[in-house]
Design an enzyme around this catalytic site. Structure first.
Site, short mmCIF file in Angstrom:
data_model
loop_
_atom_site.label_atom_id
_atom_site.label_comp_id
_atom_site.label_asym_id
_atom_site.label_seq_id
_atom_site.Cartn_x
_atom_site.Cartn_y
_atom_site.Cartn_z
N GLY A 351 0.82 -1.22 0.00
CA GLY A 351 0.00 0.00 0.00
C GLY A 351 0.84 1.25 0.00
O GLY A 351 0.51 2.26 -0.66
N GLU A 374 9.94 10.97 -28.10
CA GLU A 374 11.14 10.73 -28.94
C GLU A 374 11.05 9.37 -29.63
O GLU A 374 12.04 8.63 -29.73
CB GLU A 374 12.43 10.90 -28.13
CG GLU A 374 12.60 12.36 -27.72
CD GLU A 374 13.98 12.67 -27.21
OE1 GLU A 374 14.97 12.18 -27.78
OE2 GLU A 374 14.07 13.45 -26.23
C1 LIG Z 1 5.59 14.33 -21.75
C2 LIG Z 1 5.81 14.54 -23.22
C3 LIG Z 1 6.77 15.46 -23.64
C4 LIG Z 1 6.97 15.70 -25.01
N1 LIG Z 1 7.86 16.66 -25.41
C5 LIG Z 1 7.98 16.96 -26.72
C6 LIG Z 1 8.82 18.03 -27.16
O1 LIG Z 1 9.51 18.68 -26.36
N2 LIG Z 1 8.88 18.34 -28.49
C7 LIG Z 1 8.13 17.64 -29.40
O2 LIG Z 1 8.22 17.97 -30.58
N3 LIG Z 1 7.32 16.61 -29.03
C8 LIG Z 1 7.22 16.25 -27.72
N4 LIG Z 1 6.38 15.23 -27.32
C9 LIG Z 1 5.58 14.55 -28.32
C10 LIG Z 1 5.96 13.12 -28.55
O3 LIG Z 1 7.15 13.02 -29.28
C11 LIG Z 1 4.75 12.44 -29.24
O4 LIG Z 1 3.73 12.32 -28.27
C12 LIG Z 1 5.11 11.09 -29.82
O5 LIG Z 1 5.94 11.22 -30.94
C13 LIG Z 1 3.85 10.30 -30.22
O6 LIG Z 1 3.03 11.08 -31.03
P1 LIG Z 1 1.47 11.19 -30.70
O7 LIG Z 1 1.32 11.61 -29.27
O8 LIG Z 1 0.85 12.05 -31.73
O9 LIG Z 1 0.93 9.73 -30.81
P2 LIG Z 1 0.53 8.97 -32.15
O10 LIG Z 1 1.47 9.31 -33.24
O11 LIG Z 1 -0.92 9.18 -32.36
O12 LIG Z 1 0.79 7.47 -31.71
C14 LIG Z 1 -0.04 6.84 -30.72
C15 LIG Z 1 0.51 5.47 -30.44
O13 LIG Z 1 0.43 4.69 -31.61
C16 LIG Z 1 1.43 3.69 -31.56
N5 LIG Z 1 2.13 3.72 -32.85
C17 LIG Z 1 2.80 4.73 -33.44
N6 LIG Z 1 3.27 4.38 -34.64
C18 LIG Z 1 2.88 3.08 -34.83
C19 LIG Z 1 3.04 2.15 -35.87
N7 LIG Z 1 3.73 2.47 -36.98
N8 LIG Z 1 2.51 0.90 -35.74
C20 LIG Z 1 1.82 0.57 -34.63
N9 LIG Z 1 1.64 1.42 -33.59
C21 LIG Z 1 2.15 2.66 -33.69
C22 LIG Z 1 2.37 4.02 -30.39
O14 LIG Z 1 2.07 3.18 -29.31
C23 LIG Z 1 1.98 5.44 -30.06
O15 LIG Z 1 2.18 5.74 -28.69
C24 LIG Z 1 6.21 14.98 -25.96
C25 LIG Z 1 5.28 14.02 -25.50
C26 LIG Z 1 5.07 13.81 -24.17
C27 LIG Z 1 4.04 12.79 -23.75
#
Ligand SMILES: Cc1cc2nc3c(=O)[nH]c(=O)nc-3n(C[C@H](O)[C@H](O)[C@H](O)COP(=O)(O)OP(=O)(O)OC[C@H]3O[C@@H](n4cnc5c(N)ncnc54)[C@H](O)[C@@H]3O)c2cc1C
Length: 395
Positions: A351, A374
């Site tokens: 817990g 990333e």
């Molecule tokens: C806390 C935090 C800090 C961040 N900081 C920055 C920053 O400083 N600068 C910046 O530019 N971005 C930043 N990001 C953005 C981050 O890089 C994106 O969230 C990430 O690239 C995923 O993009 P999305 O959120 O649009 O998810 P989507 O592209 O919609 O993807 C959703 C999910 O789909 C799945 N997926 C993706 N591709 C595939 C595939 N080909 N086949 C099967 N499954 C797949 C993965 O599980 C993924 O998580 C940050 C994100 C977070 C959460």
């Protein structure tokens, strides 16, 4: 919190990946972090992060985050192993300290790698001194994993680019002094029509459209560009080369995400060991049960495997190798392993493991985003497979 952690006693520093300067770096940073940044969290995340950037800058640690001796860096090229050891050590002590260090590097990385002498002189010394806060703006609401789908656009108008569109999930959004922004300039379709620009935070037409709260709070925002005029002289690299600029920057820092995950995992393992050996139940300690021992063995082996992949990638990059596959393997393995190690630590705490403010509870929240940003784990899998198949095809 002790002055030093298991890190400075860590046998991994004796691995052949490291040189004496790396061992000395951790021996100095670990007690510094225990004193200066551990549990630096407070109510005001923005103020905490500003304070951490200042402290990291004043005491010289940010010099590792930039390249160029004449611009505040410690070396002419980024020492990837040093960056990784710093992130591992800071993450062991405090997630926000790691975040603040990492963003100074990621946010200014494109300037270190592709900036003109003038651009480097203007931004890097202030980043290294902790006097300017950096951010990296690549992701968009409709372009996360699929970066090449970005829509935020810039058109040329005389000596300026005019930006319209938005960026989201931008770390340091709201507190940054400048943003390295990737925009569609349309020289060619997809990834070949993107350009990188440095945009000062006070440029008219750039606004913070929304602040975003996440499970492990750090400054995060959606940016809006509305007729934002940026001098052409703020461009990094050639027009249409922005994708290359972004990927080269991520190549350096993706390995360091693995190192941060490693720091969180190591901390969870230490917390679990302390808990298991002190918690009494059924007339003995939790650590006396073989079920617990099996779990501890899995955790420790996972941590070492993640460390080996992480520092192999860092060492290869410092040797001048291309590490696309190795960085992806390190990032995927270290973040996924850390999630499992931390979850196991929470379980051993019972817990108490889910009580707000408990170290393992904080780690449980800190680790989650690293499996997404990333390049999510699935994206790393695709990168690794692509590299394998390319090599197989070429054989
Ligand atoms: C806390 C935090 C800090 C961040 N900081 C920055 C920053 O400083 N600068 C910046 O530019 N971005 C930043 N990001 C953005 C981050 O890089 C994106 O969230 C990430 O690239 C995923 O993009 P999305 O959120 O649009 O998810 P989507 O592209 O919609 O993807 C959703 C999910 O789909 C799945 N997926 C993706 N591709 C595939 C595939 N080909 N086949 C099967 N499954 C797949 C993965 O599980 C993924 O998580 C940050 C994100 C977070 C959460």
């Amino acid at each position: 919190m002790s002055e030093t952690s298991n890190l400075s006693r860590g046998q991994h520093l004796a691995w052949p990946f490291f040189e004496l300067r790396h061992q000395e770096l951790v021996a100095e940073l670990d007690p510094w972090a225990a004193r200066r940044v551990a549990h630096a969290h407070g109510g005001d995340t923005d103020a905490t992060c500003r304070g951490l950037v200042r402290a990291l800058g004043e005491d010289g640690w940010l010099r590792y985050a930039v390249a160029g001796l004449e611009h505040g860096g410690l070396t002419d090229t980024i020492d990837t192993r040093a960056v990784c050891l710093i992130r591992e050590t800071l993450a062991y002590h405090d997630g926000l300290a790691d975040f603040s260090f990492a963003m100074q590097g990621l946010g200014s990385g494109a300037i270190s790698l592709f900036g003109t002498g003038e651009q480097r002189a203007r931004y890097l010394p202030r980043v290294a001194a902790g006097q300017a806060i950096a951010a990296f703006a690549l992701s968009e609401p409709e372009a996360g994993s699929d970066v090449a789908a970005m829509a935020c656009a810039a058109t040329e108008d005389g000596s300026h680019y005019v930006l319209n569109g938005s960026k989201t999930w931008i770390s340091n959004g709201g507190i940054a002094d400048f943003y390295v922004v990737f925009v569609r300039t349309g020289e060619a379709p997809g990834a070949r029509g993107i350009t990188a620009l440095v945009v000062d935070a006070d440029t008219p037409g750039l606004e913070i459209a929304e602040r975003i709260d996440v499970i492990a709070p750090h400054p995060l925002a959606r940016l809006r560009f509305d007729g934002c005029r940026v001098p052409v002289s703020q461009r990094l690299g050639e027009p249409g080369q922005g994708f290359k600029v972004a990927m080269a920057t991520l190549d350096v820092f993706r390995t360091s995400v693995a190192a941060a995950a490693l720091g969180f995992a190591r901390r969870a393992l230490d917390e679990a060991l302390a808990r298991a050996t002190s918690r009494r139940m059924f007339g003995q300690t939790l650590a006396d049960f073989q079920l617990t021992q099996a779990k501890l063995a899995e955790m420790a082996t996972g941590v070492d495997a993640a460390a080996l992949l992480t520092y192999r990638a860092a060492w290869m990059r410092d040797g001048g190798a291309r590490i696309t596959k190795e960085a992806a393997m390190a990032k995927m393995t270290a973040t996924e392993t850390a999630q499992r190690v931390i979850d196991a630590a929470v379980q051993m705490f019972g817990g108490q493991g889910v009580v707000s403010g408990e170290t393992v509870e904080r780690l449980y929240r800190e680790i989650r985003a690293l499996r997404i940003y990333e390049g999510a784990t699935e994206v790393q899998q695709l990168i690794i497979a692509r590299e394998l198949l390319r090599a197989a095809g070429a054989a």
